[in-house]
Design a protein around this motif. Structure first.
Motif, PDB file in Angstrom:
ATOM      1  N   VAL A   1     -23.882  -6.179  33.884  1.00  0.00           N
ATOM      2  CA  VAL A   1     -23.483  -6.058  35.267  1.00  0.00           C
ATOM      3  C   VAL A   1     -24.466  -6.826  36.131  1.00  0.00           C
ATOM      4  N   SER A   2     -24.014  -7.191  37.344  1.00  0.00           N
ATOM      5  CA  SER A   2     -24.862  -7.862  38.318  1.00  0.00           C
ATOM      6  C   SER A   2     -25.148  -6.882  39.444  1.00  0.00           C
ATOM      7  N   VAL A   3     -26.424  -6.574  39.657  1.00  0.00           N
ATOM      8  CA  VAL A   3     -26.824  -5.613  40.684  1.00  0.00           C
ATOM      9  C   VAL A   3     -27.249  -6.358  41.937  1.00  0.00           C
ATOM     10  N   LYS A   4     -26.749  -5.898  43.101  1.00  0.00           N
ATOM     11  CA  LYS A   4     -27.092  -6.508  44.382  1.00  0.00           C
ATOM     12  C   LYS A   4     -28.092  -5.620  45.121  1.00  0.00           C
ATOM     13  N   TYR A   5     -29.041  -6.256  45.774  1.00  0.00           N
ATOM     14  CA  TYR A   5     -30.095  -5.518  46.465  1.00  0.00           C
ATOM     15  C   TYR A   5     -30.501  -6.299  47.711  1.00  0.00           C
ATOM     16  N   LYS A   6     -30.448  -5.644  48.872  1.00  0.00           N
ATOM     17  CA  LYS A   6     -30.836  -6.290  50.124  1.00  0.00           C
ATOM     18  C   LYS A   6     -32.346  -6.187  50.281  1.00  0.00           C
ATOM     19  N   ALA A   7     -33.007  -7.327  50.307  1.00  0.00           N
ATOM     20  CA  ALA A   7     -34.466  -7.350  50.356  1.00  0.00           C
ATOM     21  C   ALA A   7     -34.945  -8.490  51.233  1.00  0.00           C
ATOM     22  N   VAL A   8     -36.248  -8.688  51.269  1.00  0.00           N
ATOM     23  CA  VAL A   8     -36.857  -9.767  52.050  1.00  0.00           C
ATOM     24  C   VAL A   8     -37.258 -10.883  51.100  1.00  0.00           C
ATOM     25  N   VAL A  16     -29.536 -10.878  50.316  1.00  0.00           N
ATOM     26  CA  VAL A  16     -29.062 -10.067  49.207  1.00  0.00           C
ATOM     27  C   VAL A  16     -29.510 -10.719  47.901  1.00  0.00           C
ATOM     28  N   LEU A  17     -30.295 -10.004  47.122  1.00  0.00           N
ATOM     29  CA  LEU A  17     -30.774 -10.500  45.838  1.00  0.00           C
ATOM     30  C   LEU A  17     -29.908  -9.939  44.725  1.00  0.00           C
ATOM     31  N   LYS A  18     -29.792 -10.684  43.636  1.00  0.00           N
ATOM     32  CA  LYS A  18     -28.980 -10.251  42.499  1.00  0.00           C
ATOM     33  C   LYS A  18     -29.777 -10.368  41.213  1.00  0.00           C
ATOM     34  N   LYS A  19     -29.535  -9.438  40.309  1.00  0.00           N
ATOM     35  CA  LYS A  19     -30.147  -9.513  38.987  1.00  0.00           C
ATOM     36  C   LYS A  19     -29.180  -8.893  37.989  1.00  0.00           C
ATOM     37  N   SER A  20     -29.063  -9.527  36.830  1.00  0.00           N
ATOM     38  CA  SER A  20     -28.126  -9.045  35.812  1.00  0.00           C
ATOM     39  C   SER A  20     -28.837  -8.138  34.812  1.00  0.00           C
TER      40      SER A  20
END
Length: 235
Positions: A1-8, A16-20
């Motif tokens: 899955v690809s997880v989205k995360y709002k960061a700086v 929005v950063l993404k990591k699988s």
């Protein structure tokens, strides 16, 4: 899955950063899915793992299901090869241990599996208890070799990030591209590149998302050890 995360990000701007992340649980498990997430300290442009690990029961995250991973034209792994070699660097163990569980759980599959786990220190070996238990549960079918780049004085495993001699000791030998053997490599980009050459990318898709990964030519240690490109898959 690809997880989205709002960061700086590194420029101090919000994005929005993404990591699988790959599941470590068996695909047939119902009602729950397990992931292996390593918590790194939050930093500009990163910190998705720390974000996931900071969640408490009842909280949620945003993730999307990725397409099935195609390995040389097919997502199938069960009863496909006679011998499988797995090379995992650090968190690269995650998708590989799911492959192990799929193969060993199938009573009609007699594939033998040789796993080479490479880490910096002994404490960095992830899921060691699970891997060691699989060796006990499936003697003759599953074996594990550990290698450390910064071992303690009393270490009796392999030492280093990888050599052709280590490959010959810990992995199935090349089979002349007859379709009976597969070596899967997973880890950070530099790790995969040193073992099998870099993974490329096709041009971006019309919606702006990344293009699909391209295996590219087989290079590195596995090429030096005599494997054919059809016998190696780079995550």
């Amino acid at each position: 899955v690809s997880v989205k995360y709002k960061a700086v990000n590194e420029s101090g701007e919000e994005e929005v950063l993404k990591k699988s992340y790959s599941p470590i649980s068996h695909p047939s498990t119902e009602g729950v899915v397990d992931f292996l997430v390593k918590e790194y300290p939050p930093r500009p442009g990163g910190g998705v793992g720390a974000y996931i690990c900071s969640l408490t029961p009842g909280e949620s995250l945003t993730a999307s299901l990725k397409a099935e991973r195609m390995m040389h034209g097919s997502p199938v792994v069960s009863k496909r090869w006679k011998k499988v070699g797995l090379v995992g660097g650090g968190t690269g163990v995650a998708p590989l241990i799911q492959i192990v569980r799929i193969l060993l759980d199938d009573p009609e599959d007699d594939t033998t599996i040789q796993f080479l786990s490479i880490n910096r220190k002994e404490r960095d070996i992830l899921m060691k208890n699970d891997l060691d238990q699989l060796v006990k549960d499936y003697p003759g079918r599953f074996s594990i070799t550990y290698s450390l780049t910064d071992p303690p004085e009393n270490w009796n495993g392999e030492v280093g990030r990888g050599t052709v001699d280590m490959i010959r000791e810990a992995l199935p030998e090349p089979a002349g591209a007859d379709g009976s053997t597969m070596i899967l490599v997973c880890g950070m980009d530099g790790f995969v590149e040193s073992w099998a050459g870099p993974v490329g990318r096709a041009p971006p898709l019309p919606d702006g998302s990344k293009g699909p990964k391209i295996q590219g030519p087989l290079l590195g240690l596995l090429a030096d050890a005599g494997y054919d490109a059809s016998e190696v898959f780079k995550y």
